[in-house]
Write an enzyme that holds these catalytic residues in place. Structure first.
Site: not given
Length: 696
Positions: A409, A465, A516
């Protein structure tokens, strides 16, 4: 310093009436205006007693005195664009000390301590009105004071630096030092009295240019015993000494621009001589001298005026997925509590793709709870993070634009804000991926730069995260094309738990971060098969080899050492053990083997709460490049992974990836039975995954 005047607050006029005859001043309309016999020709200053030093004066503009006597003047309290630019880009800033850094004149204060205040102040006034040479004034004042080293020690104990610094000066110095600006003290005062002030402020002794006292030393003890006078070899012992001192600084250091700040006429002289300062800023927070205030290109009364005029970057985050929120949380910590350099505005606007969570708008939830309950639940983003549903509003006037939205996006996002970003803004991409075009691959950072017309760095690393949000030890690489911008980004992201390393290899770092993700799928497939540590280690080793080989084949300038940084082997290890690609690929493989096949889209919804998986799209992009160049056998792991996730080979072929990359293998009748693993139900050829709803 001393009884050297300035404008004063009208409320103080009563206390001055009794001293006006002695000082030769008359109170008028809130000002202490020199009477004719005592006009200070050199400084044009008003007389102010020591009791009220440090008070910000109230001025009556238009009824003031200039350097030649009476006459109106208006201090330039708003800097010109030129002055502001010089200040913001200064390599070094030189400060006067007495009545600028400190609330008084140190020599006058020492005279008061030794009981000769009036006599010393009278000599100070003679120096300021031009009837006595500066060097003669210094010598005569020292002769009157007649102090010994123990006297100076007692004086410093009685008047420690912290009690003498002007309000707001310490935060200013800390901010300048944090920005790498060199600080110098240039004073007509004495080194014996200045060095404790410099030490308190964290300014090196070598950066102090001031006068020295001459001492007589005892032959037997070697200790100083008697004050003999002034060391006249110092530049600051003479008129025009300060511009000469700055010229000497220029000879020693390659500074492009130097600013002088002070209250007196000798400070103003710093810009009036060749080799002196590039800008003079007058300071009237202790004493306002009309000769200085009327001539200064910029005149201030409060150190906060300089702090507020330092360039402060406005930060915007584009994206609100798990990694975007973890990154925004770090950034918000730095802009709010730990920005001693005042580099950044406190508020961080975060663009959130508006969606409903439990019947409420996600932006409302984030702004109320300061938590993204859908994508990063349980972690407070910080009170200065503001979620906005308008992309244009988020980036409006932003100096630093952080892009952390799904790769598929990002191009449309950039197109929607093209031409709407602030001139001179900079961007950094935290998004991993690339665009495949007929003329070759295009990295995300290159796409951003071309569409937005601004510099774009990248931040890549072994970043999970939830671990980052939990403030567990972490690191990343910021790769830049513009070193100055790279340093800004490093300041913005560095935390005690999040280390940043800079590298001038954006292509290498971005290719590592991109490739990766496809390789992490192989680790997940391996885990789903239960193949063990040896097999997984083999896949990771081969993955690193192919990642390096492909990156350097596509971008020959990529550096070898980049692959051994956090963005290379570090990110690969983290992704193969804890990343979303590994998690989803493992679940997908188990479902295939169990005979209950599912789709990656369904697993994105169930395991990632709708957050998009980068690895599948990356695998398609990489394979398009490899196939177009006929490189399938040169990159067997990339090829076999793509054939597995597209349904052309069963998952078990990851353990025979070299054979799986051979021509025609994608259409062979190879099955899991060949490897002794129970076969799952799986189509021979699967369509590309359909990209669905925007989640970040």
């Amino acid at each position: 310093g001393g009884l050297r005047g300035g404008t004063v607050h009208p409320a103080n006029n009563t206390m001055l009436m009794q001293r006006s005859a002695m000082a030769g001043v008359l109170p008028r309309q809130g000002l202490m205006v020199p009477s004719a016999p005592s006009r200070l020709r050199m400084s044009g200053a008003y007389m102010v007693p020591a009791q009220i030093r440090g008070l910000r004066p109230a001025r009556a503009i238009g009824d003031s005195v200039d350097a030649n006597g009476f006459g109106p003047y208006t201090p330039r309290t708003t800097p010109t664009e030129s002055a502001l630019n010089i200040f913001r880009k200064a390599d070094a800033i030189c400060f006067d000390v007495d009545c600028t850094v400190t609330i008084n004149d140190s020599l006058d204060l020492l005279g008061q301590f030794m009981g000769v205040a009036k006599e010393v102040e009278a000599l100070t006034s003679q120096a300021m009105d031009g009837t006595l040479e500066l060097k003669d004034s210094l010598e005569q004042r020292l002769d009157l004071i007649g102090c010994t080293p123990p006297d100076i020690k007692r004086f410093l104990d009685a008047h420690p630096p912290a009690s003498r610094i002007t309000p707001g000066f310490v935060p200013l110095v800390r901010a300048l030092q944090s920005r790498g600006v060199a600080i110098f003290l240039i004073s007509g005062g004495f080194r014996e009295l200045m060095l404790p002030v410099a030490e308190y402020l964290g300014i090196p002794k070598s950066n102090c240019m001031c006068n020295r006292m001459n001492w007589q030393f005892d032959d037997e003890t070697g200790e100083a015993t008697k004050l003999l006078g002034v060391d006249l070899s110092e530049l600051t012992a003479h008129n025009l000494g300060k511009p000469q001192a700055i010229d000497r600084i220029r000879e020693e250091f390659p500074y492009r621009s130097i600013v002088m700040i002070g209250d007196g006429i000798t400070d103003l002289e710093a810009v009036q001589k060749t080799g002196g300062a590039d800008l003079f800023i007058g300071y009237g927070g202790v004493i306002e001298r009309p000769a200085v205030a009327s001539e200064a290109e910029w005149y201030i009364y409060d150190w906060n005026e300089l702090l507020s005029n330092m360039r402060r970057y406005k930060v915007a985050m584009v994206g609100s997925g798990a990694w975007a929120c973890a990154a925004a949380r770090m950034v918000a910590q730095n802009t709010r509590a730990d920005d001693c350099a005042h580099d950044f505005q406190e508020t961080v606007k975060m663009w959130v793709y508006e969606e409903e969570v439990d019947g409420r708008k996600l932006t409302d939830i984030i702004n109320e709870k300061k938590e993204n309950t859908k994508y990063l639940p349980g972690f407070n983003l910080g009170p200065n993070v503001k979620a906005v549903p308008s992309l244009e509003e988020a980036v409006k006037d932003a100096d630093c634009i952080i892009l952390c939205a799904p790769q598929q996006f990002l191009r449309s996002i950039c197109k929607s804000i093209a031409g709407k970003t602030k001139p001179g803004a900079m961007a950094i991409s935290l998004t991993k991926g690339m665009r495949v075009r007929k003329d070759g691959p295009q990295l995300i950072s290159v796409m951003v730069s071309r569409i937005l017309g601004i510099d774009c760095s990248v931040m890549m690393g072994s970043n999970i995260a939830i671990d980052t949000a939990a403030e567990l030890m972490n690191e990343a690489v910021i790769a830049y094309s513009n070193r100055t911008n790279g340093n800004v980004w490093k300041k913005l992201f560095t935390r005690p738990y999040f280390d940043i390393e800079l590298v001038a290899d954006p292509e290498g770092a971005e290719m590592c971060g991109t490739l990766k993700d496809a390789l992490a799928l192989s680790a997940g497939i391996c885990d789903g098969l239960g193949a063990g540590a040896n097999s997984k280690a083999t896949l990771m080793r081969q993955g690193l080899f192919e990642m390096r080989k492909l990156a350097q084949a596509l971008f020959p300038t990529v550096r070898e050492q980049t692959f051994f940084m956090s963005c290379g082997v570090g990110d690969l290890i983290a992704a193969c053990y804890g990343g979303n690609e590994r998690l989803v690929a493992e679940a997908w493989t188990k479902a295939q083997v169990a005979g209950t096949p599912t789709s990656f889209q369904a697993l994105e919804r169930d395991l990632l709460k709708g957050e998009k998986l980068r690895g599948i799209l990356t695998s398609y992009e990489v394979q398009d490049i490899i196939k177009s160049k006929g490189w399938e056998m040169e990159y067997p792991l990339f090829t076999t992974v793509n054939r597995i996730v597209t349904g052309r080979l069963p998952p078990s072929w990851i353990l025979r990836y070299k054979e799986g990359a051979m021509p025609g293998m994608a259409d062979s009748s190879a099955s899991d039975f060949d490897l002794g693993i129970e076969s799952g139900v799986m189509p021979r050829r699967a369509p590309k995954p359909k990209i669905v709803s925007l989640s970040a």
